[in-house]
Structure formats: structure tokens, C-alpha cells
Design a protein around this motif. Structure first.
Motif, PDB file in Angstrom:
ATOM      1  N   VAL A 172       0.598  -8.689  12.359  1.00 46.12           N
ATOM      2  CA  VAL A 172       0.481  -7.318  12.856  1.00 46.12           C
ATOM      3  C   VAL A 172       0.472  -6.310  11.716  1.00 46.12           C
ATOM      4  O   VAL A 172       0.125  -5.140  11.926  1.00 46.12           O
ATOM      5  CB  VAL A 172       1.602  -6.975  13.865  1.00 46.12           C
ATOM      6  CG1 VAL A 172       1.458  -7.828  15.113  1.00 46.12           C
ATOM      7  CG2 VAL A 172       2.986  -7.158  13.236  1.00 46.12           C
ATOM      8  N   LEU A 173       0.842  -6.754  10.497  1.00 45.66           N
ATOM      9  CA  LEU A 173       0.769  -5.861   9.353  1.00 45.66           C
ATOM     10  C   LEU A 173       0.738  -6.691   8.078  1.00 45.66           C
ATOM     11  O   LEU A 173       1.501  -7.652   7.927  1.00 45.66           O
ATOM     12  CB  LEU A 173       1.964  -4.898   9.328  1.00 45.66           C
ATOM     13  CG  LEU A 173       1.890  -3.772   8.287  1.00 45.66           C
ATOM     14  CD1 LEU A 173       2.469  -2.477   8.843  1.00 45.66           C
ATOM     15  CD2 LEU A 173       2.641  -4.150   7.009  1.00 45.66           C
ATOM     16  N   HIS A 174      -0.161  -6.338   7.173  1.00 52.18           N
ATOM     17  CA  HIS A 174      -0.258  -6.967   5.848  1.00 52.18           C
ATOM     18  C   HIS A 174      -0.618  -5.860   4.869  1.00 52.18           C
ATOM     19  O   HIS A 174      -1.740  -5.356   4.892  1.00 52.18           O
ATOM     20  CB  HIS A 174      -1.324  -8.067   5.854  1.00 52.18           C
ATOM     21  CG  HIS A 174      -1.452  -8.778   4.531  1.00 52.18           C
ATOM     22  ND1 HIS A 174      -2.416  -9.731   4.308  1.00 52.18           N
ATOM     23  CD2 HIS A 174      -0.746  -8.679   3.369  1.00 52.18           C
ATOM     24  CE1 HIS A 174      -2.305 -10.192   3.071  1.00 52.18           C
ATOM     25  NE2 HIS A 174      -1.299  -9.563   2.480  1.00 52.18           N
ATOM     26  N   ALA A 175       0.342  -5.454   4.049  1.00 50.32           N
ATOM     27  CA  ALA A 175       0.119  -4.301   3.187  1.00 50.32           C
ATOM     28  C   ALA A 175       0.977  -4.397   1.939  1.00 50.32           C
ATOM     29  O   ALA A 175       2.065  -4.986   1.948  1.00 50.32           O
ATOM     30  CB  ALA A 175       0.449  -3.010   3.942  1.00 50.32           C
ATOM     31  N   SER A 176       0.490  -3.807   0.858  1.00 46.42           N
ATOM     32  CA  SER A 176       1.280  -3.709  -0.367  1.00 46.42           C
ATOM     33  C   SER A 176       2.299  -2.591  -0.223  1.00 46.42           C
ATOM     34  O   SER A 176       2.162  -1.704   0.623  1.00 46.42           O
ATOM     35  CB  SER A 176       0.365  -3.435  -1.563  1.00 46.42           C
ATOM     36  OG  SER A 176      -0.153  -2.112  -1.486  1.00 46.42           O
ATOM     37  N   MET A 177       3.303  -2.619  -1.078  1.00 44.82           N
ATOM     38  CA  MET A 177       4.309  -1.561  -1.051  1.00 44.82           C
ATOM     39  C   MET A 177       3.681  -0.216  -1.401  1.00 44.82           C
ATOM     40  O   MET A 177       4.060   0.818  -0.858  1.00 44.82           O
ATOM     41  CB  MET A 177       5.450  -1.897  -2.013  1.00 44.82           C
ATOM     42  CG  MET A 177       6.231  -3.145  -1.640  1.00 44.82           C
ATOM     43  SD  MET A 177       7.012  -3.044   0.004  1.00 44.82           S
ATOM     44  CE  MET A 177       8.382  -1.955  -0.363  1.00 44.82           C
ATOM     45  N   ASP A 178       2.709  -0.219  -2.319  1.00 41.86           N
ATOM     46  CA  ASP A 178       2.027   1.030  -2.670  1.00 41.86           C
ATOM     47  C   ASP A 178       1.297   1.608  -1.458  1.00 41.86           C
ATOM     48  O   ASP A 178       1.336   2.825  -1.214  1.00 41.86           O
ATOM     49  CB  ASP A 178       1.033   0.799  -3.804  1.00 41.86           C
ATOM     50  CG  ASP A 178       1.720   0.643  -5.161  1.00 41.86           C
ATOM     51  OD1 ASP A 178       2.904   1.008  -5.261  1.00 41.86           O
ATOM     52  OD2 ASP A 178       1.067   0.154  -6.095  1.00 41.86           O
ATOM     53  N   GLU A 179       0.608   0.742  -0.710  1.00 44.34           N
ATOM     54  CA  GLU A 179      -0.097   1.216   0.491  1.00 44.34           C
ATOM     55  C   GLU A 179       0.879   1.819   1.490  1.00 44.34           C
ATOM     56  O   GLU A 179       0.608   2.871   2.089  1.00 44.34           O
ATOM     57  CB  GLU A 179      -0.846   0.057   1.151  1.00 44.34           C
ATOM     58  CG  GLU A 179      -2.081  -0.401   0.415  1.00 44.34           C
ATOM     59  CD  GLU A 179      -2.726  -1.589   1.102  1.00 44.34           C
ATOM     60  OE1 GLU A 179      -3.922  -1.495   1.429  1.00 44.34           O
ATOM     61  OE2 GLU A 179      -2.038  -2.609   1.315  1.00 44.34           O
ATOM     62  N   LEU A 180       2.007   1.153   1.677  1.00 47.36           N
ATOM     63  CA  LEU A 180       2.997   1.650   2.637  1.00 47.36           C
ATOM     64  C   LEU A 180       3.550   3.004   2.200  1.00 47.36           C
ATOM     65  O   LEU A 180       3.698   3.922   3.022  1.00 47.36           O
ATOM     66  CB  LEU A 180       4.131   0.636   2.785  1.00 47.36           C
ATOM     67  CG  LEU A 180       3.759  -0.692   3.465  1.00 47.36           C
ATOM     68  CD1 LEU A 180       4.868  -1.710   3.301  1.00 47.36           C
ATOM     69  CD2 LEU A 180       3.436  -0.479   4.941  1.00 47.36           C
ATOM     70  N   GLN A 181       3.836   3.140   0.916  1.00 49.28           N
ATOM     71  CA  GLN A 181       4.387   4.406   0.426  1.00 49.28           C
ATOM     72  C   GLN A 181       3.358   5.534   0.470  1.00 49.28           C
ATOM     73  O   GLN A 181       3.713   6.697   0.645  1.00 49.28           O
ATOM     74  CB  GLN A 181       4.925   4.213  -0.995  1.00 49.28           C
ATOM     75  CG  GLN A 181       6.190   3.363  -1.034  1.00 49.28           C
ATOM     76  CD  GLN A 181       6.676   3.081  -2.438  1.00 49.28           C
ATOM     77  OE1 GLN A 181       5.891   2.977  -3.367  1.00 49.28           O
ATOM     78  NE2 GLN A 181       7.984   2.965  -2.596  1.00 49.28           N
ATOM     79  N   GLU A 182       2.086   5.181   0.298  1.00 53.02           N
ATOM     80  CA  GLU A 182       1.037   6.189   0.329  1.00 53.02           C
ATOM     81  C   GLU A 182       0.727   6.667   1.742  1.00 53.02           C
ATOM     82  O   GLU A 182       0.334   7.821   1.943  1.00 53.02           O
ATOM     83  CB  GLU A 182      -0.253   5.638  -0.296  1.00 53.02           C
ATOM     84  CG  GLU A 182      -0.187   5.467  -1.807  1.00 53.02           C
ATOM     85  CD  GLU A 182      -1.406   4.738  -2.341  1.00 53.02           C
ATOM     86  OE1 GLU A 182      -2.305   4.409  -1.523  1.00 53.02           O
ATOM     87  OE2 GLU A 182      -1.458   4.481  -3.561  1.00 53.02           O
ATOM     88  N   ARG A 183       0.939   5.801   2.720  1.00 52.99           N
ATOM     89  CA  ARG A 183       0.458   6.107   4.065  1.00 52.99           C
ATOM     90  C   ARG A 183       1.560   6.371   5.086  1.00 52.99           C
ATOM     91  O   ARG A 183       1.292   6.867   6.175  1.00 52.99           O
ATOM     92  CB  ARG A 183      -0.425   4.948   4.562  1.00 52.99           C
ATOM     93  CG  ARG A 183      -1.649   4.713   3.683  1.00 52.99           C
ATOM     94  CD  ARG A 183      -2.389   3.445   4.056  1.00 52.99           C
ATOM     95  NE  ARG A 183      -2.974   3.523   5.373  1.00 52.99           N
ATOM     96  CZ  ARG A 183      -3.613   2.513   5.953  1.00 52.99           C
ATOM     97  NH1 ARG A 183      -3.709   1.351   5.339  1.00 52.99           N
ATOM     98  NH2 ARG A 183      -4.125   2.646   7.149  1.00 52.99           N
ATOM     99  N   LEU A 184       2.813   6.062   4.699  1.00 52.85           N
ATOM    100  CA  LEU A 184       3.913   6.229   5.647  1.00 52.85           C
ATOM    101  C   LEU A 184       5.095   6.905   4.970  1.00 52.85           C
ATOM    102  O   LEU A 184       5.300   6.779   3.761  1.00 52.85           O
ATOM    103  CB  LEU A 184       4.364   4.866   6.195  1.00 52.85           C
ATOM    104  CG  LEU A 184       3.338   4.014   6.922  1.00 52.85           C
ATOM    105  CD1 LEU A 184       3.927   2.636   7.218  1.00 52.85           C
ATOM    106  CD2 LEU A 184       2.864   4.684   8.197  1.00 52.85           C
ATOM    107  N   SER A 185       5.878   7.622   5.748  1.00 46.01           N
ATOM    108  CA  SER A 185       7.142   8.198   5.287  1.00 46.01           C
ATOM    109  C   SER A 185       8.283   7.613   6.105  1.00 46.01           C
ATOM    110  O   SER A 185       8.157   7.425   7.326  1.00 46.01           O
ATOM    111  CB  SER A 185       7.129   9.722   5.440  1.00 46.01           C
ATOM    112  OG  SER A 185       6.281  10.317   4.473  1.00 46.01           O
ATOM    113  N   PHE A 186       9.390   7.333   5.428  1.00 46.83           N
ATOM    114  CA  PHE A 186      10.572   6.745   6.059  1.00 46.83           C
ATOM    115  C   PHE A 186      11.719   7.740   5.913  1.00 46.83           C
ATOM    116  O   PHE A 186      12.147   8.033   4.793  1.00 46.83           O
ATOM    117  CB  PHE A 186      10.912   5.405   5.414  1.00 46.83           C
ATOM    118  CG  PHE A 186       9.847   4.364   5.587  1.00 46.83           C
ATOM    119  CD1 PHE A 186       9.950   3.387   6.565  1.00 46.83           C
ATOM    120  CD2 PHE A 186       8.714   4.365   4.775  1.00 46.83           C
ATOM    121  CE1 PHE A 186       8.960   2.432   6.729  1.00 46.83           C
ATOM    122  CE2 PHE A 186       7.715   3.415   4.934  1.00 46.83           C
ATOM    123  CZ  PHE A 186       7.835   2.450   5.917  1.00 46.83           C
ATOM    124  N   VAL A 187      12.194   8.255   7.030  1.00 42.71           N
ATOM    125  CA  VAL A 187      13.189   9.322   6.985  1.00 42.71           C
ATOM    126  C   VAL A 187      14.302   9.051   7.989  1.00 42.71           C
ATOM    127  O   VAL A 187      14.127   8.288   8.946  1.00 42.71           O
ATOM    128  CB  VAL A 187      12.542  10.694   7.301  1.00 42.71           C
ATOM    129  CG1 VAL A 187      11.509  11.060   6.242  1.00 42.71           C
ATOM    130  CG2 VAL A 187      11.907  10.701   8.694  1.00 42.71           C
TER     131      VAL A 187
END
Length: 281
Positions: free
Chosen positions: A209-224
Motif C-alpha cells: 500500500v506504500l513504497h517510498a523513500s524517506m526523502d519522498e515522505l518528508q517532501e510530500r507529507l507533514s507529521f504533526v
């Protein structure tokens, strides 16, 4: 760069009536420490066994170093090591096992094994059956690293380890990955590997359901973490101190793998649907 593992359109089931995987696709590149996350029963161990050639796909492509894994080609088997969660039991000294089994791996270095076992505080003179589960786990991990193979498949490698041992494992793996060796590590204990794995692969009900690099995740999502649940969140859950949320658009907070894992398998989450369609901005 050619992938170390290439899976495309793979279908597999233990019975013909209920396939576990349908049209599964995945690629791993040299030097990656890929984390395969999923709850118990998601198919993590089965996927590792398919890559290792211990199970055979019903349909589709499953290649390791460009060769179909189901062939169990000796040249491929000599270049990968699969560490299962359920360890083999041999009533021989650990060092004897290493010497006899290491002969099948051209890159095996016995002095490196002894050094790793010394770091991990494993007595190789002891019979494997006399070692605790955690000590056995550390020995087989040390042996895996000492084989020199370019592909290591580790199934729940931190299970049974105490906190200092987990810390040692987290230090060792990046050192060997820097040599260009590829790791695929399955776990449901997300926190154990939070600052180690990249990319992240989440398996849920037989699907990635998800396959992504950490850079992709940080670029496209925010965790708050916020005092109130934000209405525009892709996913939100109650946490100590308020609400943990994943928002579209990067730039806020470190990637929270536990929150990401919960989001990727939640029916209420918008993350899997939006991520697959690549509609994040």
C-alpha cells in the motif's frame, strides 16, 4: 543501476481459492536498507521466502540478480542470506556451524564473524542449542554479515533482543549497507528500526500500500501533533498530548513510521488512495 530484486505482477497463494498476493510488484536497489512493515499475517515472511526461492510464485516475475528465484540457481543462493524468525536448531558449537556453512559463501570471512560475535557478546564455543534465543539471533545475524553476500533478507531480526543488542544491530547494518549491500528487513515492531530503514514498504492484506523513500515522505507529507484534530488531515489519531496527524505537503516534523503504518492500513485514512494516485502536492 540494475535492481537486486525485481518482482512484477506476482501472484501467490497457499491455496488456489485464496491468493495471498495478486499482481504484486517491487524493486530493490543496491545499498538500500528497505523496511518491510506489516502486521502479523500480512505476508511479510511469505514475500521473503519467495525472494529467497523457498516458495514459488503462481504467476508473474520474481527475479534476484536478474535470475528467477524459483530456479534456486547456485550462483544466486551463494549471494543471499535469509535469516528466518524461527531459527534453525543445531546441537553443534556455533563456530563449527559457521565454518561448515561458510564454505558455501565465497565472500565468507571467519575473522569477521569472530569480531562481530565479540562485539555482540556471543560465545561461539557454545553449542547453538545451549544459547538463548536472543544469543542465537545475534549469532546468525553476525554470520549473515560475515558471509559477504550482497542481499540479506532479515525476518523480525530484533525479536528476542534486549535494548543494548537492538542498539548494536542498528549500528551494524548501516555500516554494511554503505558497502553496497542490500537489506530487506521485515518487522511489525516499527520503533525498533525507525531511524534505520530507507525506503519504507508497507504490506497490508497481501498488497503493497506504500513504497517510498524517506526523502519522498518528508517532501510530500507533514507529521504533526496538534491539540485538536485538523480537518484537512490525511490521517489522524489520538496520541498523548493531542492528535497525531499526517498532512499533505512536506516540511513539518520527522517521519513518524508508527503513525504512517497506522495510516497506510486504516480504512479511514486518505493516505493509501491519494499516494497511489500521486495526487499529493
Amino acid at each position: 543501476m540494475e535492481p537486486v530484486v525485481h518482482i512484477e505482477g506476482l501472484t501467490f497463494g497457499y491455496t488456489s481459492r485464496s491468493p495471498l498476493f495478486q499482481e504484486l510488484s517491487l524493486s530493490l536497489r543496491p545499498g538500500e536498507v528497505a523496511g518491510l512493515l506489516g502486521e502479523n499475517g500480512a505476508g511479510k515472511t511469505t514475500l521473503l521466502k519467495l525472494i529467497a526461492g523457498e516458495l514459488f510464485p503462481d504467476e508473474g516475475v520474481g527475479e534476484v540478480f536478474g535470475i528467477p528465484s524459483e530456479r534456486r540457481d547456485p550462483s544466486v543462493l551463494a549471494r543471499l542470506w535469509f535469516l528466518p524468525e524461527e531459527l534453525p536448531s543445531y546441537s553443534i558449537p556455533a563456530e563449527d556451524y559457521a565454518c561448515s556453512t561458510g564454505a558455501f559463501y565465497p565472500g565468507y570471512r571467519h575473522d569477521e564473524l569472530l569480531d562481530l560475535c565479540d562485539q555482540l557478546e556471543v560465545d561461539v564455543r557454545q553449542k547453538l542449542t545451549r544459547l538463548s534465543y536472543g544469543q542465537q539471533k545475534k549469532f546468525f545475524l553476525a554470520f549473515a554479515l560475515a558471509t559477504g553476500v550482497p542481499l540479506l533478507l532479515l525476518d523480525e531480526p530484533t525479536n528476542g533482543l534486549d535494548i543494548p543488542s537492538k542498539r548494536q544491530v542498528r549500528r551494524l547494518i548501516p555500516r554494511y549497507a554503505a558497502e553496497g549491500r542490500t537489506f530487506l528487513i521485515s518487522t511489525h515492531q516499527v520503533r525498533d528500526l525507525e531511524h534505520l530503514i530507507d525506503p519504507v514498504i508497507i504490506l497490508h492484506k497481501g498488497r503493497i500500500v506504500l513504497h517510498a523513500s524517506m526523502d519522498e515522505l518528508q517532501e510530500r507529507l507533514s507529521f504533526v501533533v496538534l491539540p485538536e484534530a485538523p480537518p484537512d488531515a490525511l490521517y489522524v489519531e489520538k496520541v498523548p498530548g493531542g492528535y497525531g496527524a499526517i498532512l499533505p505537503g512536506g516540511g513539518k516534523g520527522e517521519v513518524d513510521l508508527e503513525l504512517l503504518f497506522d495510516a497506510a492500513r486504516s480504512r479511514e485514512s486518505e493516505l493509501p488512495r491519494i499516494w497511489r494516485k500521486e495526487e499529493l502536492v
